[in-house]
Design a protein around this motif. Structure first.
Motif, short mmCIF file in Angstrom:
data_model
loop_
_atom_site.label_atom_id
_atom_site.label_comp_id
_atom_site.label_asym_id
_atom_site.label_seq_id
_atom_site.Cartn_x
_atom_site.Cartn_y
_atom_site.Cartn_z
N ASP A 2 -45.16 5.43 -2.32
CA ASP A 2 -44.67 6.10 -3.35
C ASP A 2 -43.03 6.13 -3.52
N PRO A 3 -42.69 5.67 -3.37
CA PRO A 3 -41.14 6.47 -3.49
C PRO A 3 -40.43 6.99 -4.19
N VAL A 4 -41.08 6.71 -5.95
CA VAL A 4 -40.51 7.17 -6.46
C VAL A 4 -41.33 7.28 -7.68
N ARG A 5 -41.47 8.38 -8.62
CA ARG A 5 -42.86 8.77 -9.31
C ARG A 5 -42.15 8.69 -10.90
N PRO A 6 -42.20 7.42 -11.36
CA PRO A 6 -41.16 7.27 -12.73
C PRO A 6 -41.89 8.57 -13.40
N TYR A 7 -43.66 8.64 -13.70
CA TYR A 7 -43.55 9.56 -14.85
C TYR A 7 -43.94 11.22 -14.52
N THR A 8 -42.79 11.71 -13.64
CA THR A 8 -43.09 12.65 -13.56
C THR A 8 -42.59 14.00 -14.36
N GLU A 9 -41.63 13.08 -14.92
CA GLU A 9 -40.31 13.45 -16.07
C GLU A 9 -40.94 13.92 -17.40
N VAL A 10 -41.20 12.65 -17.38
CA VAL A 10 -42.19 12.08 -19.18
C VAL A 10 -43.21 13.96 -18.89
N LEU A 11 -44.18 13.39 -17.89
CA LEU A 11 -45.04 13.74 -18.03
C LEU A 11 -45.09 15.53 -18.21
N ASP A 12 -44.01 16.26 -17.46
CA ASP A 12 -43.68 17.35 -17.57
C ASP A 12 -43.33 17.58 -19.02
N ARG A 13 -42.32 17.12 -19.32
CA ARG A 13 -41.79 16.96 -21.07
C ARG A 13 -43.16 17.01 -22.30
N LEU A 14 -44.00 16.42 -21.85
CA LEU A 14 -45.11 16.16 -22.46
C LEU A 14 -46.03 17.31 -22.26
N LYS A 15 -46.10 18.11 -21.51
CA LYS A 15 -47.07 18.96 -21.24
C LYS A 15 -46.56 20.95 -21.71
N ALA A 17 -44.80 20.32 -24.23
CA ALA A 17 -44.96 20.13 -25.78
C ALA A 17 -45.93 20.27 -26.09
N GLY A 18 -47.48 20.18 -25.02
CA GLY A 18 -48.55 21.02 -25.75
C GLY A 18 -49.16 19.37 -25.60
N LEU A 19 -49.22 18.21 -25.29
CA LEU A 19 -49.17 17.47 -25.91
C LEU A 19 -50.25 16.92 -24.29
N ARG A 20 -51.10 15.48 -24.75
CA ARG A 20 -52.14 15.44 -23.35
C ARG A 20 -51.57 14.14 -23.04
N PRO A 21 -51.51 14.06 -21.58
CA PRO A 21 -50.40 13.05 -21.23
C PRO A 21 -51.64 12.07 -21.50
N THR A 22 -52.05 10.66 -22.39
CA THR A 22 -52.76 10.11 -22.41
C THR A 22 -51.85 8.55 -21.75
N ARG A 23 -52.67 7.65 -22.18
CA ARG A 23 -52.46 6.30 -21.59
C ARG A 23 -50.89 5.79 -22.45
N ALA A 70 -40.71 15.68 -33.30
CA ALA A 70 -41.41 17.28 -33.24
C ALA A 70 -41.05 17.93 -31.74
N ALA A 71 -41.37 16.93 -30.64
CA ALA A 71 -40.53 18.36 -29.41
C ALA A 71 -39.50 17.91 -29.23
#
Lengths: 140, 140
Positions: A2-15, A17-23, A70-71
DNA sequence: TTTTTTCTTTAGAATTGTTCTAATCTATTG
DNA sequence: CAATAGATTAGAACAATTCTAAAGAAAAAA
């Protein structure tokens, strides 16, 4: 591996913003983030998701676009009656609107300057200043 | 102004636009002309016409607003998804858009200046430059 | 874990602003 | 006045968006 973790940044931004990281949210955020600066409608994003094999309803695309806006992850641009564009570039900038093609194009930073700001009417405060330059196919 | 022949001016404008001076067009033109500078939607104008005792369908109001716009008697302004405003002030000017009230307000001439115009993309020509200043009710 | 709670997604219906249709009507022309 | 070109109309159709309420998934509690 797992050299790249492409969802990490997006995950943080959702978190934050108080939004659950749904699929669905993760997939849409990724589609938007991976495609560079652009102006997309809800229908367009929905189609792209389908083509990318992401199962998501149009209603969810609308919800998500508004939540992202909104976020502060997107900016909504309205230049045509009956259609909203969502701009992945949230920085303060302006637009050309190509009326023959119904297409938005960023105006390069510094290519337009609003040199005098008007004073907001009593009891109100300025929230944004947006310059829309309408263009047409040249006669030549 | 000539109070004895209130329709003369409007009649000339319709004639030079190649539009027949029908009862509906004359009445709508008069309503618009008599009310000073304003920003009106089709529904609003339709309501006003009804209240003024003018029998005209909503379809005709839409047709007429577009014809007047094409003839240069009105200017269409789009700042909100799904709603068109028609501005009786056709001179080159800009707008405040009050987001809490959904209201357009002219920016006084000279109160905002676009000091540097961008160059239009290859093959296109600039048709208009419109500054929209979004405002909100002040926190105070 | 399992259960419970809260939030999210969904299909389809509903809504909104606008445009279209085709029948009727009206202004202009001969 | 008759012919014709153009305009108006009610209501259907349309497109973008929002709503609804039922089912599903994530987070928190037990």
């Amino acid at each position: 591996m797992d050299p790249v973790r492409p969802y990490t940044e997006v995950l943080d931004r959702l978190k934050s913003a108080g939004l659950r990281p749904t699929r669905q949210r993760l997939a849409l955020a990724k589609l938007l983030a991976d495609s560079g600066d652009r102006h997309i409608t809800a229908e367009q994003l929905h189609d792209e998701a389908q083509r990318a094999g992401v199962r998501v309803s149009l209603a969810t695309v609308y919800n998500t676009l508004h939540q992202f806006t909104a976020a502060g992850l997107l900016r909504e641009v309205v230049v045509e009656a009956g259609r909203s564009y969502f701009d992945t570039n949230t920085s303060n900038h302006h637009h050309f609107f190509h009326q023959d093609r119904g297409e938005l194009v960023d105006i390069p930073a510094g290519a337009v300057t609003v040199s005098e700001l008007p004073v907001a009417p009593e009891g109100s405060a300025i929230e944004s200043v947006h310059v829309v330059v309408r263009i047409r196919d040249d006669a030549n």
